[in-house]
Design an enzyme around this catalytic site. Structure first.
Site, PDB file in Angstrom:
ATOM      1  N   SER A 193     -15.438  -3.075 -10.855  1.00 42.64           N
ATOM      2  CA  SER A 193     -16.593  -2.558 -10.099  1.00 42.64           C
ATOM      3  C   SER A 193     -17.827  -2.762 -10.976  1.00 42.64           C
ATOM      4  O   SER A 193     -17.704  -2.889 -12.207  1.00 42.64           O
ATOM      5  CB  SER A 193     -16.388  -1.063  -9.836  1.00 42.64           C
ATOM      6  OG  SER A 193     -17.596  -0.453  -9.434  1.00 42.64           O
ATOM      7  N   ASP A 240       3.910   2.577  -4.523  1.00 39.46           N
ATOM      8  CA  ASP A 240       3.009   3.384  -5.343  1.00 39.46           C
ATOM      9  C   ASP A 240       2.819   2.602  -6.638  1.00 39.46           C
ATOM     10  O   ASP A 240       3.746   2.513  -7.454  1.00 39.46           O
ATOM     11  CB  ASP A 240       3.615   4.765  -5.626  1.00 39.46           C
ATOM     12  CG  ASP A 240       2.703   5.606  -6.504  1.00 39.46           C
ATOM     13  OD1 ASP A 240       1.668   5.093  -6.982  1.00 39.46           O
ATOM     14  OD2 ASP A 240       3.022   6.790  -6.729  1.00 39.46           O
ATOM     15  N   VAL A 241       1.631   2.029  -6.823  1.00 39.60           N
ATOM     16  CA  VAL A 241       1.425   1.141  -7.980  1.00 39.60           C
ATOM     17  C   VAL A 241       1.514   1.879  -9.313  1.00 39.60           C
ATOM     18  O   VAL A 241       1.607   1.253 -10.370  1.00 39.60           O
ATOM     19  CB  VAL A 241       0.077   0.374  -7.899  1.00 39.60           C
ATOM     20  CG1 VAL A 241       0.045  -0.560  -6.702  1.00 39.60           C
ATOM     21  CG2 VAL A 241      -1.124   1.328  -7.903  1.00 39.60           C
ATOM     22  N   ASP A 255       0.857  -1.201   0.000  1.00 40.49           N
ATOM     23  CA  ASP A 255       0.000   0.000   0.000  1.00 40.49           C
ATOM     24  C   ASP A 255       0.890   1.247   0.000  1.00 40.49           C
ATOM     25  O   ASP A 255       2.014   1.225   0.493  1.00 40.49           O
ATOM     26  CB  ASP A 255      -0.900   0.008   1.244  1.00 40.49           C
ATOM     27  CG  ASP A 255      -2.173   0.825   1.046  1.00 40.49           C
ATOM     28  OD1 ASP A 255      -3.267   0.220   0.992  1.00 40.49           O
ATOM     29  OD2 ASP A 255      -2.065   2.068   0.932  1.00 40.49           O
ATOM     30  N   LYS A 293     -12.565   1.526 -14.499  1.00 44.08           N
ATOM     31  CA  LYS A 293     -13.118   0.225 -14.100  1.00 44.08           C
ATOM     32  C   LYS A 293     -13.612  -0.555 -15.322  1.00 44.08           C
ATOM     33  O   LYS A 293     -13.534  -1.791 -15.355  1.00 44.08           O
ATOM     34  CB  LYS A 293     -14.216   0.414 -13.051  1.00 44.08           C
ATOM     35  CG  LYS A 293     -13.676   0.943 -11.715  1.00 44.08           C
ATOM     36  CD  LYS A 293     -12.678  -0.011 -11.094  1.00 44.08           C
ATOM     37  CE  LYS A 293     -11.956   0.547  -9.892  1.00 44.08           C
ATOM     38  NZ  LYS A 293     -10.987  -0.390  -9.309  1.00 44.08           N
ATOM     39  N   ASN A 302      -5.771  -4.500  -6.349  1.00 40.29           N
ATOM     40  CA  ASN A 302      -6.957  -3.939  -5.695  1.00 40.29           C
ATOM     41  C   ASN A 302      -6.863  -2.425  -5.476  1.00 40.29           C
ATOM     42  O   ASN A 302      -7.886  -1.750  -5.357  1.00 40.29           O
ATOM     43  CB  ASN A 302      -7.132  -4.672  -4.349  1.00 40.29           C
ATOM     44  CG  ASN A 302      -8.080  -3.978  -3.424  1.00 40.29           C
ATOM     45  OD1 ASN A 302      -9.301  -4.036  -3.605  1.00 40.29           O
ATOM     46  ND2 ASN A 302      -7.546  -3.279  -2.417  1.00 40.29           N
ATOM     47  N   TYR A 319     -13.205   7.478 -12.868  1.00 44.72           N
ATOM     48  CA  TYR A 319     -13.220   6.206 -12.128  1.00 44.72           C
ATOM     49  C   TYR A 319     -13.964   5.143 -12.946  1.00 44.72           C
ATOM     50  O   TYR A 319     -13.455   4.029 -13.136  1.00 44.72           O
ATOM     51  CB  TYR A 319     -13.897   6.429 -10.777  1.00 44.72           C
ATOM     52  CG  TYR A 319     -14.052   5.186  -9.936  1.00 44.72           C
ATOM     53  CD1 TYR A 319     -12.977   4.684  -9.210  1.00 44.72           C
ATOM     54  CD2 TYR A 319     -15.281   4.521  -9.843  1.00 44.72           C
ATOM     55  CE1 TYR A 319     -13.115   3.542  -8.422  1.00 44.72           C
ATOM     56  CE2 TYR A 319     -15.427   3.390  -9.065  1.00 44.72           C
ATOM     57  CZ  TYR A 319     -14.344   2.904  -8.353  1.00 44.72           C
ATOM     58  OH  TYR A 319     -14.481   1.776  -7.578  1.00 44.72           O
TER      59      TYR A 319
HETATM   60  N1  LIG Z   1     -16.009   0.429  -1.684  1.00 42.34           N
HETATM   61  C1  LIG Z   1     -16.770   0.155  -2.735  1.00 42.34           C
HETATM   62  O1  LIG Z   1     -17.999   0.382  -2.715  1.00 42.34           O
HETATM   63  C2  LIG Z   1     -16.186  -0.438  -3.980  1.00 42.34           C
HETATM   64  C3  LIG Z   1     -17.059  -0.889  -4.981  1.00 42.34           C
HETATM   65  C4  LIG Z   1     -16.553  -1.435  -6.143  1.00 42.34           C
HETATM   66  C5  LIG Z   1     -15.181  -1.563  -6.305  1.00 42.34           C
HETATM   67  N2  LIG Z   1     -14.349  -1.123  -5.324  1.00 42.34           N
HETATM   68  C6  LIG Z   1     -12.916  -1.263  -5.541  1.00 42.34           C
HETATM   69  O2  LIG Z   1     -12.304  -1.938  -4.444  1.00 42.34           O
HETATM   70  C7  LIG Z   1     -10.963  -1.486  -4.300  1.00 42.34           C
HETATM   71  C8  LIG Z   1     -10.723  -1.067  -2.864  1.00 42.34           C
HETATM   72  O3  LIG Z   1     -11.600  -0.007  -2.541  1.00 42.34           O
HETATM   73  P1  LIG Z   1     -11.968   0.383  -1.028  1.00 42.34           P
HETATM   74  O4  LIG Z   1     -13.346   0.904  -1.042  1.00 42.34           O
HETATM   75  O5  LIG Z   1     -11.574  -0.703  -0.120  1.00 42.34           O
HETATM   76  O6  LIG Z   1     -11.021   1.667  -0.852  1.00 42.34           O
HETATM   77  P2  LIG Z   1      -9.970   2.095   0.255  1.00 42.34           P
HETATM   78  O7  LIG Z   1      -9.699   3.541  -0.009  1.00 42.34           O
HETATM   79  O8  LIG Z   1     -10.399   1.674   1.606  1.00 42.34           O
HETATM   80  O9  LIG Z   1      -8.686   1.239  -0.163  1.00 42.34           O
HETATM   81  C9  LIG Z   1      -7.860   1.581  -1.248  1.00 42.34           C
HETATM   82  C10 LIG Z   1      -6.424   1.396  -0.798  1.00 42.34           C
HETATM   83  O10 LIG Z   1      -5.571   1.672  -1.927  1.00 42.34           O
HETATM   84  C11 LIG Z   1      -4.453   2.380  -1.451  1.00 42.34           C
HETATM   85  N3  LIG Z   1      -3.842   3.133  -2.548  1.00 42.34           N
HETATM   86  C12 LIG Z   1      -4.314   4.256  -3.149  1.00 42.34           C
HETATM   87  N4  LIG Z   1      -3.454   4.663  -4.094  1.00 42.34           N
HETATM   88  C13 LIG Z   1      -2.423   3.778  -4.110  1.00 42.34           C
HETATM   89  C14 LIG Z   1      -1.241   3.680  -4.866  1.00 42.34           C
HETATM   90  N5  LIG Z   1      -0.919   4.583  -5.803  1.00 42.34           N
HETATM   91  N6  LIG Z   1      -0.405   2.642  -4.628  1.00 42.34           N
HETATM   92  C15 LIG Z   1      -0.714   1.731  -3.672  1.00 42.34           C
HETATM   93  N7  LIG Z   1      -1.811   1.779  -2.907  1.00 42.34           N
HETATM   94  C16 LIG Z   1      -2.665   2.800  -3.131  1.00 42.34           C
HETATM   95  C17 LIG Z   1      -5.000   3.291  -0.363  1.00 42.34           C
HETATM   96  O11 LIG Z   1      -3.967   3.763   0.507  1.00 42.34           O
HETATM   97  C18 LIG Z   1      -6.001   2.377   0.315  1.00 42.34           C
HETATM   98  O12 LIG Z   1      -5.405   1.654   1.398  1.00 42.34           O
HETATM   99  C19 LIG Z   1     -10.788  -0.370  -5.334  1.00 42.34           C
HETATM  100  O13 LIG Z   1     -10.185  -0.900  -6.501  1.00 42.34           O
HETATM  101  C20 LIG Z   1     -12.199   0.060  -5.638  1.00 42.34           C
HETATM  102  O14 LIG Z   1     -12.328   0.632  -6.922  1.00 42.34           O
HETATM  103  C21 LIG Z   1     -14.812  -0.571  -4.162  1.00 42.34           C
END
Ligand SMILES: NC(=O)c1ccc[n+]([C@@H]2O[C@H](COP(=O)([O-])OP(=O)(O)OC[C@H]3O[C@@H](n4cnc5c(N)ncnc54)[C@H](O)[C@@H]3O)[C@@H](O)[C@H]2O)c1
Length: 257
Positions: A140, A62-63, A36, A157, A89, A153
């Site tokens: 998503s 940083d991905v 992360d 996706k 993710n 976004y």
């Molecule tokens: N929460 C939802 O409703 C939902 C729905 C559909 C899809 N998603 C997908 O699930 C995944 C996780 O989402 P979430 O809701 O748990 O969000 P979240 O913000 O809790 O988690 C995302 C994580 O990614 C990390 N991150 C951000 N930029 C980064 C980078 N450049 N390099 C490395 N790490 C990085 C952040 O620090 C964070 O810990 C995402 O891909 C999101 O698009 C979420």
């Protein structure tokens, strides 16, 4: 345990769905690289894994940065020698229309969400080939059905679904399976950020629940368990798939009351 002797790398595992996934993978016996950009969050996830009796390694990455991703590969191999699952993710979400999105915000969102899948897949692929491993990409329901105020976004996706299928047909003959997951609203960071960006966050949250046939938002663990399934031998003939875990969101709009 379905993932004994398994090494999984999960990006964005310092919170939300990624953290829940790290815990579920660990419960099934996997060693988990918790990657992360937020190192404190990643360390907290590792603590939670260790409390479950599992093993994890926190890595700051940083991905969107090729050198950072190459370091992630090196640290993974140094710690655990091999890798079986890459779960792409990590993502960010800019809650704006195209017109209101700055060029910098656009470039960053594309680089993290889509570029991150590309870079991690590119640099882990030679090592996944050795284990006949798998890649799980986080898309998503917004890859199929868009919503207001998150144009960039939604674009990333949708692109991840296409990239998943393209990688699946390129690498299937090598025994590498590549799938993506399409959740509905999940009680985690990005959904919360989206609600907070709306004029009435509580009303937006309540309305979002009712977009799902099950009339509720999902829990991170409900997504994490699909990722575990995809990483396991139970999914040995599944590749190129975009699997929904969305409480019926994509089935159509349920009655309003
Ligand atoms: N929460 C939802 O409703 C939902 C729905 C559909 C899809 N998603 C997908 O699930 C995944 C996780 O989402 P979430 O809701 O748990 O969000 P979240 O913000 O809790 O988690 C995302 C994580 O990614 C990390 N991150 C951000 N930029 C980064 C980078 N450049 N390099 C490395 N790490 C990085 C952040 O620090 C964070 O810990 C995402 O891909 C999101 O698009 C979420």
């Amino acid at each position: 345990m379905r993932l004994k002797h398994h090494v999984a790398v999960i990006t964005g595992a310092g919170s939300g769905i990624g953290r829940a996934s790290a815990r579920e993978f660990a419960k099934e016996g996997a060693k988990v690289v918790v990657a992360d950009i937020n190192l404190d969050g990643a360390r907290e996830t590792v603590k939670q894994i260790e409390a479950l009796g599992g093993a994890g390694l926190a890595v700051e990455v940083d991905v969107a940065d090729p050198q950072s991703v190459e370091r992630l590969v090196d640290e993974t191999l140094k710690a655990f020698s091999q890798v079986h699952t890459l779960f792409n993710n990590a993502a960010i979400q800019v809650n704006k229309t195209v017109e209101n999105t700055t060029v910098e915000e656009w470039n960053r969102e594309i680089s993290v969400n889509l570029g991150g899948v590309f870079l991690c897949s590119k640099f882990f692929m030679p090592h996944l080939r050795k284990t006949q491993g798998c890649i799980i990409n986080m898309s998503s329901v917004n890859g199929f059905f868009v919503e207001p105020m998150c144009a960039g976004y939604c674009a990333t996706k949708a692109a991840i679904i296409g990239l998943t299928k393209a990688m699946a047909i390129d690498h299937g003959k090598e025994g590498i399976r590549i799938n993506c997951i399409c959740p509905g609203y999940i009680d985690a960071g990005l959904a919360e950020g989206y609600f907070q960006a709306q004029p009435d966050p509580a009303a937006a949250r309540a309305a979002a629940g009712k977009l799902h046939a099950l009339w509720r938002i999902g829990k991170p663990e409900e997504v994490a368990r699909l990722a575990v399934f995809l990483a396991s031998a139970d999914a040995s003939f599944i590749t190129g798939a975009a699997l929904t875990v969305d409480g019926g969101f994509s089935s159509g709009l349920p009655p309003a009351s």
